[in-house]
Write a protein that holds these residues in place. Structure first.
Motif, PDB file in Angstrom:
ATOM      1  N   LYS A 127       0.845  -1.186   0.000  1.00 11.38           N
ATOM      2  CA  LYS A 127       0.000   0.000   0.000  1.00 11.38           C
ATOM      3  C   LYS A 127       0.888   1.247   0.000  1.00 11.38           C
ATOM      4  O   LYS A 127       1.979   1.248   0.567  1.00 11.38           O
ATOM      5  CB  LYS A 127      -0.913   0.005   1.227  1.00 11.38           C
ATOM      6  N   VAL A 128       0.387   2.318  -0.616  1.00 12.28           N
ATOM      7  CA  VAL A 128       1.119   3.579  -0.684  1.00 12.28           C
ATOM      8  C   VAL A 128       0.236   4.700  -0.160  1.00 12.28           C
ATOM      9  O   VAL A 128      -0.897   4.876  -0.612  1.00 12.28           O
ATOM     10  CB  VAL A 128       1.571   3.901  -2.125  1.00 12.28           C
ATOM     11  N   ILE A 129       0.766   5.437   0.808  1.00 10.47           N
ATOM     12  CA  ILE A 129       0.102   6.638   1.310  1.00 10.47           C
ATOM     13  C   ILE A 129       0.952   7.834   0.897  1.00 10.47           C
ATOM     14  O   ILE A 129       2.139   7.893   1.220  1.00 10.47           O
ATOM     15  CB  ILE A 129      -0.054   6.602   2.842  1.00 10.47           C
ATOM     16  N   TYR A 130       0.343   8.751   0.170  1.00  6.34           N
ATOM     17  CA  TYR A 130       1.059   9.939  -0.302  1.00  6.34           C
ATOM     18  C   TYR A 130       0.595  11.148   0.486  1.00  6.34           C
ATOM     19  O   TYR A 130      -0.601  11.450   0.554  1.00  6.34           O
ATOM     20  CB  TYR A 130       0.814  10.144  -1.796  1.00  6.34           C
ATOM     21  N   MET A 131       1.537  11.859   1.081  1.00  2.34           N
ATOM     22  CA  MET A 131       1.232  12.997   1.946  1.00  2.34           C
ATOM     23  C   MET A 131       1.478  14.309   1.208  1.00  2.34           C
ATOM     24  O   MET A 131       2.539  14.513   0.613  1.00  2.34           O
ATOM     25  CB  MET A 131       2.112  12.938   3.196  1.00  2.34           C
ATOM     26  N   THR A 132       0.495  15.205   1.240  1.00  2.62           N
ATOM     27  CA  THR A 132       0.616  16.508   0.582  1.00  2.62           C
ATOM     28  C   THR A 132       0.462  17.628   1.604  1.00  2.62           C
ATOM     29  O   THR A 132      -0.149  17.457   2.661  1.00  2.62           O
ATOM     30  CB  THR A 132      -0.448  16.688  -0.511  1.00  2.62           C
ATOM     31  N   ARG A 133       0.992  18.797   1.250  1.00  2.00           N
ATOM     32  CA  ARG A 133       0.875  19.985   2.094  1.00  2.00           C
ATOM     33  C   ARG A 133       0.997  21.214   1.207  1.00  2.00           C
ATOM     34  O   ARG A 133       1.679  21.173   0.170  1.00  2.00           O
ATOM     35  CB  ARG A 133       1.983  20.003   3.141  1.00  2.00           C
ATOM     36  N   ASN A 134       0.365  22.298   1.584  1.00  2.00           N
ATOM     37  CA  ASN A 134       0.452  23.483   0.731  1.00  2.00           C
ATOM     38  C   ASN A 134       1.914  23.939   0.634  1.00  2.00           C
ATOM     39  O   ASN A 134       2.637  23.989   1.632  1.00  2.00           O
ATOM     40  CB  ASN A 134      -0.478  24.595   1.231  1.00  2.00           C
ATOM     41  N   PRO A 135       2.375  24.239  -0.580  1.00  2.00           N
ATOM     42  CA  PRO A 135       3.801  24.459  -0.804  1.00  2.00           C
ATOM     43  C   PRO A 135       4.382  25.706  -0.153  1.00  2.00           C
ATOM     44  O   PRO A 135       5.583  25.770   0.080  1.00  2.00           O
ATOM     45  CB  PRO A 135       3.916  24.535  -2.330  1.00  2.00           C
ATOM     46  N   LYS A 136       3.555  26.688   0.150  1.00  2.00           N
ATOM     47  CA  LYS A 136       4.107  27.880   0.813  1.00  2.00           C
ATOM     48  C   LYS A 136       4.591  27.537   2.219  1.00  2.00           C
ATOM     49  O   LYS A 136       5.662  27.986   2.648  1.00  2.00           O
ATOM     50  CB  LYS A 136       3.065  29.002   0.840  1.00  2.00           C
ATOM     51  N   ASP A 137       3.819  26.738   2.941  1.00  2.00           N
ATOM     52  CA  ASP A 137       4.274  26.303   4.257  1.00  2.00           C
ATOM     53  C   ASP A 137       5.403  25.288   4.145  1.00  2.00           C
ATOM     54  O   ASP A 137       6.283  25.227   5.008  1.00  2.00           O
ATOM     55  CB  ASP A 137       3.106  25.712   5.054  1.00  2.00           C
ATOM     56  N   VAL A 138       5.397  24.480   3.085  1.00  2.00           N
ATOM     57  CA  VAL A 138       6.511  23.549   2.848  1.00  2.00           C
ATOM     58  C   VAL A 138       7.820  24.317   2.713  1.00  2.00           C
ATOM     59  O   VAL A 138       8.847  23.947   3.296  1.00  2.00           O
ATOM     60  CB  VAL A 138       6.257  22.692   1.595  1.00  2.00           C
ATOM     61  N   ILE A 139       7.799  25.390   1.943  1.00  2.00           N
ATOM     62  CA  ILE A 139       9.009  26.178   1.714  1.00  2.00           C
ATOM     63  C   ILE A 139       9.572  26.699   3.030  1.00  2.00           C
ATOM     64  O   ILE A 139      10.769  26.571   3.310  1.00  2.00           O
ATOM     65  CB  ILE A 139       8.722  27.370   0.774  1.00  2.00           C
ATOM     66  N   VAL A 140       8.710  27.275   3.864  1.00  2.00           N
ATOM     67  CA  VAL A 140       9.164  27.838   5.137  1.00  2.00           C
ATOM     68  C   VAL A 140       9.710  26.745   6.046  1.00  2.00           C
ATOM     69  O   VAL A 140      10.781  26.888   6.646  1.00  2.00           O
ATOM     70  CB  VAL A 140       8.013  28.596   5.829  1.00  2.00           C
ATOM     71  N   SER A 141       8.992  25.631   6.147  1.00  2.00           N
ATOM     72  CA  SER A 141       9.426  24.541   7.010  1.00  2.00           C
ATOM     73  C   SER A 141      10.736  23.940   6.517  1.00  2.00           C
ATOM     74  O   SER A 141      11.627  23.612   7.312  1.00  2.00           O
ATOM     75  CB  SER A 141       8.337  23.461   7.062  1.00  2.00           C
ATOM     76  N   TYR A 142      10.875  23.829   5.203  1.00  2.00           N
ATOM     77  CA  TYR A 142      12.097  23.276   4.618  1.00  2.00           C
ATOM     78  C   TYR A 142      13.284  24.196   4.881  1.00  2.00           C
ATOM     79  O   TYR A 142      14.385  23.746   5.209  1.00  2.00           O
ATOM     80  CB  TYR A 142      11.890  23.067   3.124  1.00  2.00           C
ATOM     81  N   PHE A 143      13.064  25.495   4.742  1.00  2.00           N
ATOM     82  CA  PHE A 143      14.118  26.468   5.018  1.00  2.00           C
ATOM     83  C   PHE A 143      14.610  26.338   6.462  1.00  2.00           C
ATOM     84  O   PHE A 143      15.818  26.276   6.719  1.00  2.00           O
ATOM     85  CB  PHE A 143      13.587  27.878   4.771  1.00  2.00           C
ATOM     86  N   CYS A 144      13.678  26.276   7.407  1.00  2.00           N
ATOM     87  CA  CYS A 144      14.066  26.167   8.818  1.00  2.00           C
ATOM     88  C   CYS A 144      14.774  24.844   9.091  1.00  2.00           C
ATOM     89  O   CYS A 144      15.697  24.789   9.915  1.00  2.00           O
ATOM     90  CB  CYS A 144      12.821  26.299   9.698  1.00  2.00           C
ATOM     91  N   PHE A 145      14.372  23.790   8.401  1.00  2.00           N
ATOM     92  CA  PHE A 145      15.004  22.481   8.569  1.00  2.00           C
ATOM     93  C   PHE A 145      16.426  22.475   8.017  1.00  2.00           C
ATOM     94  O   PHE A 145      17.367  22.015   8.675  1.00  2.00           O
ATOM     95  CB  PHE A 145      14.156  21.416   7.867  1.00  2.00           C
ATOM     96  N   VAL A 146      16.598  22.998   6.812  1.00  2.00           N
ATOM     97  CA  VAL A 146      17.911  23.002   6.169  1.00  2.00           C
ATOM     98  C   VAL A 146      18.922  23.816   6.976  1.00  2.00           C
ATOM     99  O   VAL A 146      20.096  23.465   7.071  1.00  2.00           O
ATOM    100  CB  VAL A 146      17.793  23.540   4.721  1.00  2.00           C
ATOM    101  N   LYS A 147      18.463  24.884   7.584  1.00  2.00           N
ATOM    102  CA  LYS A 147      19.361  25.708   8.393  1.00  2.00           C
ATOM    103  C   LYS A 147      19.857  24.958   9.632  1.00  2.00           C
ATOM    104  O   LYS A 147      20.905  25.313  10.187  1.00  2.00           O
ATOM    105  CB  LYS A 147      18.656  27.000   8.812  1.00  2.00           C
ATOM    106  N   ARG A 148      19.122  23.955  10.062  1.00  2.00           N
ATOM    107  CA  ARG A 148      19.494  23.216  11.264  1.00  2.00           C
ATOM    108  C   ARG A 148      20.363  21.995  10.972  1.00  2.00           C
ATOM    109  O   ARG A 148      20.887  21.384  11.902  1.00  2.00           O
ATOM    110  CB  ARG A 148      18.231  22.797  12.017  1.00  2.00           C
ATOM    111  N   LEU A 149      20.501  21.616   9.707  1.00  2.00           N
ATOM    112  CA  LEU A 149      21.336  20.474   9.364  1.00  2.00           C
ATOM    113  C   LEU A 149      22.803  20.845   9.471  1.00  2.00           C
ATOM    114  O   LEU A 149      23.234  21.890   8.994  1.00  2.00           O
ATOM    115  CB  LEU A 149      21.018  19.997   7.944  1.00  2.00           C
TER     116      LEU A 149
END
Length: 303
Positions: A127-149
């Protein structure tokens, strides 16, 4: 895909933004692999492609920062005695032997593009579950994540560097647009595969309803009290609290420069409004309209 790099060396590609700061990645055949992950990209991707699929496997797929770990927790509770998961199986980084030897039912999370996933997946054995999210919030969350790596080590600004790089796929895992459009087509090109699309904003709006959707998809017969219990334990706040108290050991000082719990941040819908300038929003909307013109996907950018 990611465009030409400003600088390349044996440690990977370094993409410079308008402010001169870099996102460190490991490019492989047009794919921007995260710098923190495996050194043997070719071998790891080959092992993933040839991986043996089991009939009761559940794959959770998404573009990064779309609520992947959150939906994983719900699936885990439904399949494993209503308890929190202590270490997720992340196909992108975990040793393939560890995943092959994991007890069933296996829950396997990945951001890897469709064309690099196990070829047996198209046969309908999992089985495959595909998760989506509005991309504007994705961008912000990704930015904050990348800065912490720790090794990616991006110290640039959101507005002057990261937003543009994201829009043109010059980030780890490449283009959000290519990812979501390919997964949108997946059910039509792979009709044998049991497939469920989940949405972050829907989970924030009515989590119990979405937990029930997942349970039905997994073939679970769950009574109302148990659904209430899982919904309460899997609220974003409760899940975030558990992960802060019981962090994944993989996110240590070698991967994170800002503490072990780097997966869950604010979890809000519409946080992008605190980051986007008017010009940012206009640029995003223009590119989004062009890239998604043939798509039937729709997103809520606020609740």
């Amino acid at each position: 895909m990611g465009g030409a790099a400003d600088e390349t060396d044996q440690s990977g590609t370094k993409e410079k933004g308008n402010d001169g700061y870099e996102i460190r990645m490991k490019p492989y055949e047009g794919f921007n692999y995260p710098y923190e992950f495996t050194d043997d990209i070719a071998g790891h991707l080959r092992n993933i492609r040839d991986m043996e699929i089991k009939d009761d496997d559940v794959f959770i797929t998404s573009y990064p920062k779309s609520g992947t770990h959150w939906i994983y927790e719900i699936v885990y509770m439904l399949l494993h005695d209503r308890s929190y998961c202590r270490q997720h199986h992340l196909l992108d980084i975990d040793n393939i032997d560890d995943i092959n030897n994991a007890p069933s039912p296996r829950i396997i999370m990945t951001h890897i593009p469709i064309d690099r996933l196990p070829w047996q997946l198209s046969q309908g054995r999992a089985k495959v579950i595909y998760m989506t999210r509005n991309p504007k919030d994705v961008i912000v969350s990704y930015f904050c994540f990348v800065k912490r790596l720790a090794k990616t080590a991006f110290d640039g600004e959101f507005n002057y560097a990261f937003l543009e790089k994201f829009l043109y796929g010059k980030v780890p895992y490449d283009s959000w647009f290519r990812s979501v459009l390919s997964w949108e087509r997946f059910p039509q090109t792979n009709p044998k595969v049991p497939f469920l699309t989940m949405n972050y904003e829907d989970m924030k709006s009515n989590l119990r309803q979405q937990v029930e959707r997942v349970s039905l998809f997994l073939g679970q017969t769950i009574d109302g009290d148990t659904l209430d219990t899982i919904t309460d334990k899997c609220s974003f706040v409760q899940t975030q609290k558990d992960k802060r108290e019981n962090p994944d050991s993989r996110f240590n000082s070698t991967m994170s420069r800002d503490g072990p719990e780097i997966i869950y941040r604010k979890g809000e819908v519409g946080d992008w409004k605190n980051w986007f300038t008017v010009a940012d929003n206009e640029k995003f909307d223009q590119i989004y309209k062009e890239k998604m013109s043939q798509s039937k996907l729709s997103f809520r950018f606020s609740l």
